[in-house]
Design a protein around this motif. Structure first.
Motif, PDB file in Angstrom:
ATOM      1  N   TYR A  52      14.620 -13.997  -4.871  1.00  0.00           N
ATOM      2  CA  TYR A  52      14.873 -12.619  -4.427  1.00  0.00           C
ATOM      3  C   TYR A  52      14.758 -12.459  -2.912  1.00  0.00           C
ATOM      4  CZ  TYR A  52      14.521 -11.189  -9.327  1.00  0.00           C
ATOM      5  OH  TYR A  52      14.723 -11.041 -10.661  1.00  0.00           O
ATOM      6  N   GLY A  53      14.252 -13.483  -2.220  1.00  0.00           N
ATOM      7  CA  GLY A  53      14.160 -13.414  -0.766  1.00  0.00           C
ATOM      8  C   GLY A  53      13.197 -12.346  -0.265  1.00  0.00           C
ATOM      9  N   ALA A  54      13.520 -11.818   0.937  1.00  0.00           N
ATOM     10  CA  ALA A  54      12.606 -10.896   1.621  1.00  0.00           C
ATOM     11  C   ALA A  54      12.404  -9.593   0.849  1.00  0.00           C
ATOM     12  CB  ALA A  54      13.139 -10.600   3.018  1.00  0.00           C
ATOM     13  N   GLU A  55      13.360  -9.251   0.016  1.00  0.00           N
ATOM     14  CA  GLU A  55      13.258  -7.995  -0.734  1.00  0.00           C
ATOM     15  C   GLU A  55      12.053  -7.961  -1.664  1.00  0.00           C
ATOM     16  OE1 GLU A  55      17.044  -6.504  -2.325  1.00  0.00           O
ATOM     17  OE2 GLU A  55      16.874  -5.627  -0.308  1.00  0.00           O
ATOM     18  N   ALA A  56      11.548  -9.160  -2.002  1.00  0.00           N
ATOM     19  CA  ALA A  56      10.438  -9.225  -2.961  1.00  0.00           C
ATOM     20  C   ALA A  56       9.083  -9.245  -2.266  1.00  0.00           C
ATOM     21  CB  ALA A  56      10.597 -10.448  -3.856  1.00  0.00           C
ATOM     22  N   GLU A  57       9.073  -8.979  -0.937  1.00  0.00           N
ATOM     23  CA  GLU A  57       7.820  -9.077  -0.184  1.00  0.00           C
ATOM     24  C   GLU A  57       6.725  -8.160  -0.766  1.00  0.00           C
ATOM     25  OE1 GLU A  57       6.513 -11.145   1.681  1.00  0.00           O
ATOM     26  OE2 GLU A  57       4.721  -9.955   2.133  1.00  0.00           O
ATOM     27  N   THR A  58       7.105  -6.961  -1.169  1.00  0.00           N
ATOM     28  CA  THR A  58       6.111  -6.030  -1.725  1.00  0.00           C
ATOM     29  C   THR A  58       5.507  -6.596  -3.012  1.00  0.00           C
ATOM     30  OG1 THR A  58       7.298  -4.159  -0.760  1.00  0.00           O
ATOM     31  CG2 THR A  58       5.737  -3.659  -2.511  1.00  0.00           C
ATOM     32  N   LEU A  59       6.339  -7.247  -3.825  1.00  0.00           N
ATOM     33  CA  LEU A  59       5.815  -7.845  -5.061  1.00  0.00           C
ATOM     34  C   LEU A  59       4.889  -9.020  -4.740  1.00  0.00           C
ATOM     35  CD1 LEU A  59       8.956  -7.709  -7.395  1.00  0.00           C
ATOM     36  CD2 LEU A  59       6.831  -6.417  -7.671  1.00  0.00           C
ATOM     37  N   CYS A  60       5.176  -9.739  -3.641  1.00  0.00           N
ATOM     38  CA  CYS A  60       4.262 -10.807  -3.201  1.00  0.00           C
ATOM     39  C   CYS A  60       2.925 -10.205  -2.794  1.00  0.00           C
ATOM     40  CB  CYS A  60       4.861 -11.588  -2.025  1.00  0.00           C
ATOM     41  SG  CYS A  60       6.258 -12.629  -2.494  1.00  0.00           S
ATOM     42  N   GLU A  61       2.978  -9.115  -2.045  1.00  0.00           N
ATOM     43  CA  GLU A  61       1.736  -8.430  -1.647  1.00  0.00           C
ATOM     44  C   GLU A  61       0.975  -7.938  -2.871  1.00  0.00           C
ATOM     45  OE1 GLU A  61       1.671  -5.439   1.476  1.00  0.00           O
ATOM     46  OE2 GLU A  61       3.595  -6.223   2.152  1.00  0.00           O
ATOM     47  N   LEU A  62       1.713  -7.434  -3.851  1.00  0.00           N
ATOM     48  CA  LEU A  62       1.070  -6.963  -5.077  1.00  0.00           C
ATOM     49  C   LEU A  62       0.316  -8.113  -5.744  1.00  0.00           C
ATOM     50  CD1 LEU A  62       2.611  -4.582  -7.713  1.00  0.00           C
ATOM     51  CD2 LEU A  62       1.404  -6.628  -8.442  1.00  0.00           C
ATOM     52  N   ALA A  63       0.935  -9.290  -5.755  1.00  0.00           N
ATOM     53  CA  ALA A  63       0.282 -10.454  -6.358  1.00  0.00           C
ATOM     54  C   ALA A  63      -1.017 -10.782  -5.624  1.00  0.00           C
ATOM     55  CB  ALA A  63       1.230 -11.656  -6.327  1.00  0.00           C
ATOM     56  N   ARG A  64      -0.963 -10.710  -4.288  1.00  0.00           N
ATOM     57  CA  ARG A  64      -2.180 -11.005  -3.509  1.00  0.00           C
ATOM     58  C   ARG A  64      -3.236  -9.924  -3.745  1.00  0.00           C
ATOM     59  NH1 ARG A  64       1.999 -12.649   0.258  1.00  0.00           N
ATOM     60  NH2 ARG A  64       1.817 -10.741   1.475  1.00  0.00           N
ATOM     61  N   PHE A  65      -2.785  -8.673  -3.895  1.00  0.00           N
ATOM     62  CA  PHE A  65      -3.726  -7.565  -4.145  1.00  0.00           C
ATOM     63  C   PHE A  65      -4.476  -7.769  -5.459  1.00  0.00           C
ATOM     64  CE2 PHE A  65      -4.441  -3.571  -6.473  1.00  0.00           C
ATOM     65  CZ  PHE A  65      -5.364  -2.960  -5.640  1.00  0.00           C
ATOM     66  N   LEU A  80      -1.202  -0.127 -11.268  1.00  0.00           N
ATOM     67  CA  LEU A  80      -0.603  -1.428 -11.012  1.00  0.00           C
ATOM     68  C   LEU A  80       0.626  -1.662 -11.897  1.00  0.00           C
ATOM     69  CD1 LEU A  80      -1.658  -3.509  -9.037  1.00  0.00           C
ATOM     70  CD2 LEU A  80      -2.751  -4.681 -10.937  1.00  0.00           C
ATOM     71  N   ARG A  81       0.498  -1.313 -13.176  1.00  0.00           N
ATOM     72  CA  ARG A  81       1.609  -1.542 -14.100  1.00  0.00           C
ATOM     73  C   ARG A  81       2.802  -0.643 -13.770  1.00  0.00           C
ATOM     74  NH1 ARG A  81      -3.163  -1.938 -15.651  1.00  0.00           N
ATOM     75  NH2 ARG A  81      -3.954  -3.718 -16.850  1.00  0.00           N
ATOM     76  N   GLY A  82       2.505   0.620 -13.513  1.00  0.00           N
ATOM     77  CA  GLY A  82       3.582   1.557 -13.160  1.00  0.00           C
ATOM     78  C   GLY A  82       4.279   1.178 -11.865  1.00  0.00           C
ATOM     79  N   VAL A  83       3.503   0.733 -10.880  1.00  0.00           N
ATOM     80  CA  VAL A  83       4.090   0.339  -9.593  1.00  0.00           C
ATOM     81  C   VAL A  83       4.944  -0.922  -9.772  1.00  0.00           C
ATOM     82  CG1 VAL A  83       3.545  -0.469  -7.253  1.00  0.00           C
ATOM     83  CG2 VAL A  83       2.330   1.504  -8.214  1.00  0.00           C
ATOM     84  N   LEU A  84       4.495  -1.820 -10.643  1.00  0.00           N
ATOM     85  CA  LEU A  84       5.305  -3.010 -10.956  1.00  0.00           C
ATOM     86  C   LEU A  84       6.674  -2.601 -11.508  1.00  0.00           C
ATOM     87  CD1 LEU A  84       3.188  -5.747 -12.787  1.00  0.00           C
ATOM     88  CD2 LEU A  84       4.918  -6.118 -11.016  1.00  0.00           C
ATOM     89  N   VAL A  85       6.683  -1.621 -12.400  1.00  0.00           N
ATOM     90  CA  VAL A  85       7.949  -1.128 -12.952  1.00  0.00           C
ATOM     91  C   VAL A  85       8.833  -0.593 -11.822  1.00  0.00           C
ATOM     92  CG1 VAL A  85       9.036   0.631 -14.404  1.00  0.00           C
ATOM     93  CG2 VAL A  85       6.971  -0.549 -15.217  1.00  0.00           C
ATOM     94  N   LEU A  86       8.267   0.260 -10.986  1.00  0.00           N
ATOM     95  CA  LEU A  86       9.064   0.884  -9.915  1.00  0.00           C
ATOM     96  C   LEU A  86       9.584  -0.163  -8.929  1.00  0.00           C
ATOM     97  CD1 LEU A  86       6.833   4.046  -9.267  1.00  0.00           C
ATOM     98  CD2 LEU A  86       9.089   3.987 -10.370  1.00  0.00           C
ATOM     99  N   GLU A  87       8.732  -1.150  -8.597  1.00  0.00           N
ATOM    100  CA  GLU A  87       9.140  -2.179  -7.632  1.00  0.00           C
ATOM    101  C   GLU A  87      10.205  -3.109  -8.204  1.00  0.00           C
ATOM    102  OE1 GLU A  87       8.800  -3.134  -4.392  1.00  0.00           O
ATOM    103  OE2 GLU A  87       8.044  -1.088  -4.280  1.00  0.00           O
ATOM    104  N   ALA A  97       0.841  -1.200   0.000  1.00  0.00           N
ATOM    105  CA  ALA A  97       0.000   0.000   0.000  1.00  0.00           C
ATOM    106  C   ALA A  97       0.876   1.250   0.000  1.00  0.00           C
ATOM    107  CB  ALA A  97      -0.943  -0.008   1.194  1.00  0.00           C
ATOM    108  N   ALA A  98       1.969   1.210   0.776  1.00  0.00           N
ATOM    109  CA  ALA A  98       2.876   2.360   0.809  1.00  0.00           C
ATOM    110  C   ALA A  98       3.576   2.534  -0.540  1.00  0.00           C
ATOM    111  CB  ALA A  98       3.911   2.167   1.927  1.00  0.00           C
TER     112      ALA A  98
END
Lengths: 291, 291
Positions: free
Chosen positions: A272-285, A45-52, A5-6
C-alpha cells in the motif's frame, strides 16, 4: 499530532456521533441509557481500523462509520458481559463503574444483548452502502468472527483455562487469543476492503500480527501497568494463576515478540506504500499504549 | 393429523436438521454443546410461522428454513438469558435443566450470546436466497424486532414491573407484551412475505392478533396449567404479585379476549383464501395449547 493520533481523534468523534444517532433512535429505557453508557470512551481501536482501511480503499468515512460503530457496539457488548459477576467480575471499566455495578446484573445482561443486536442493525443501515451484497458480506463475516467460532469461543477457552489442571501452553494461548481478541481486530481491518469489494487478504496478515501483538501488550500491561491510568483492575491473571504470554515467555521476550509482530504488520502493508503510514503508526501504538 | 399438526411436524424436522447443520459447523466446545441443547425441542411456533408464510408466498421450505432456524436461535437465546439467576431464575425449561443449571452461569451467558450471533449468521447464509437485498431486509427487521426497540425492551419493562410501586395497567402490559413476545412473532409472520419481496402488511394484523393472544394464553396457562406438561415452573406471576392479563381482566374475560383475537387473526387472512387454512389453525392452536 501524528497521523494516527489525528485519525484516532477524528474517528472517535465520527463514531461517537454515529453511536448517538443509532442509540438515540431507540425508545427511551434503562437499556438505551446503559447502551449509551457502555459505548462511551475507549480507544476506538477497532472502529478506527475500519475507518482507516476503508479510506485506504477509497470508501468515505461517512459510509464506513456504520461499520465502525457496529464493531464498537460488538466490542462494548463483549465487555459488558465479560465484566459480569459470573464472568470476570469487574467493577471498573474505563475508570467508571461497570454496567452491572451502576445498574444491576439483569440490566447488564440485556444491555449487552441489545448492543450485539445494534451491531447488526448498524451493518444493515442503508446509509452504509448502496450495495446490499456488501452489507450482507459484512454481516456474515461479523457473525463468524464474533460467535461460537470466534470471540465467544475465545472467551469460553479463557474461562476453561481458569479451572484447567495445568496452565495453557503457548499454542493454546495463541488459539485462545486468536478468538477472544484477534477475530474482531481482523474483522475491523478487513471491513475496509469488503466495503470496497476489494480482496481483504492483504490486510489479513497485518491484522493477525497486530491482534497477537495487542494481546501480548495486554498481558504486559496487566503486569507492569498503572491501574489508575488503565481505568480497570490489573494483575488479575497473576492472581488467578493463569498462563499468559508474559508468564510463558518472560517480560523481555514478550516485549521482543510484540515488537517483532509490529514489524511484521508493517511489512504486510508495504504494497500500500505511503498511504498506509497511519496503519503502521496504529500498529506501533498497539504495543506502546499505556491503557 | 390436521394441516397444522402436519405442518408443525414437518417444520420441526426441517428446522432441527438446519440447526444441526449450522451448529455442527461451529468448532467443538462447551458453547457448541450448549447451543445444541438450548435449541432442542419446543413448539417451533415461530419457525413454523416463517415456513408457512413463506409457502403462502411461493418460497420453498429448503430456502425459508434458514430464516426459521434464525428465529428459533433468537428465541432460544432469549430463553437462556431469561432463565439466568439474575433474570427469572428458572431451573427448568421444556422439562430439562436450564443451561446455567446443566453447565454454569458463565457458559449460559456465552451460549445465549452465540445463539444470537448464529441467528444473524443463518440469515446471511447464501442458501437462503440469491438476493442479498432480501437477506439484508430480514437482518435489519430482525435486529429491529429483537433489540432495544423490541424484545429486549419488553424484557426490561417486564423486570421493571416486578419492582414497580403499582401493578401495570392493561395498556402497559399490552406494550410490554408487544415487545417481549409480539415482536418476534410479527417478524416470523412477515418473514415469508419479505423472502418473496411481497408486501408484509397483510400478515401484520394477523401477527399482532396472535402475538397478543399468545401472551394472554401464557398468562392463563400460568394460572391453570400443569407444570409437568408445561415443563417449566408455573404460577410465577401470582407469586411475584405481577399484573397479568388474567389478574387485570379475570380468567373468563381473558379467555374471551384471546378467542376474539384469534377470530381477528383469521379475518386478517381472508384475502389469502383457503391457502391460509393452516395459519388459521395455528392461530387457534395458540390459545388451545396446554404447554
Amino acid at each position: 499530532m501524528s497521523g494516527f493520533a489525528a485519525a484516532q481523534a477524528d474517528g472517535a468523534t465520527r463514531i461517537a456521533a454515529c453511536l448517538d444517532d443509532l442509540i438515540g433512535a431507540q425508545p427511551e429505557s434503562v437499556i438505551r441509557d446503559g447502551m449509551a453508557y457502555a459505548t462511551r470512551g475507549g480507544k476506538r481501536l477497532r472502529g478506527v481500523l475500519v475507518l482507516e482501511t476503508a479510506w485506504l480503499h477509497g470508501v468515505a468515512p461517512e459510509r464506513a462509520v456504520y461499520a465502525a460503530a457496529a464493531i464498537e457496539c460488538l466490542h462494548a457488548y463483549s465487555l459488558v458481559h465479560d465484566d459480569l459477576p459470573a464472568m470476570d467480575d469487574d467493577d471498573l471499566r474505563r475508570g467508571q463503574p461497570t454496567v452491572h455495578v451502576k445498574w444491576d446484573e439483569a440490566s447488564a445482561i440485556l444491555v449487552g444483548d441489545a448492543l450485539q443486536t445494534l451491531a447488526f442493525e448498524a451493518l444493515s443501515d442503508p446509509r452504509m452502502t448502496d450495495d446490499p451484497a456488501v452489507a450482507l458480506a459484512l454481516v456474515r463475516s461479523l457473525a463468524q468472527a464474533s460467535g461460537a467460532a470466534g470471540m465467544v469461543l475465545g472467551q469460553a477457552l479463557d474461562i476453561a483455562a481458569e479451572t484447567a489442571a495445568a496452565p495453557l501452553s503457548l499454542d493454546e494461548i495463541t488459539r485462545l487469543q486468536a478468538g477472544k481478541t484477534g477475530a474482531l481486530i481482523r474483522w475491523s481491518a478487513e471491513a475496509g476492503a469488503l466495503l470496497a469489494r476489494a480482496d481483504p487478504a492483504p490486510l489479513r496478515r497485518y491484522a493477525e500480527a497486530i491482534g497477537l501483538a495487542f494481546q501480548i501488550a495486554d498481558d504486559i500491561l496487566d503486569v507492569t501497568g498503572d491501574a489508575e491510568k488503565a481505568g480497570k483492575r490489573l494483575q488479575k491473571d497473576a492472581e488467578a494463576g493463569k498462563a499468559t504470554f508474559v508468564s510463558l515467555l518472560g517480560l523481555e521476550a514478550a516485549r521482543a515478540r510484540a515488537a517483532a509482530l509490529v514489524a511484521e504488520a508493517e511489512a504486510a502493508l508495504q504494497p500500500y506504500g505511503a498511504e498506509a503510514e497511519t496503519l503502521c503508526e496504529l500498529a506501533r501504538f498497539v504495543i506502546a499504549r499505556d491503557t
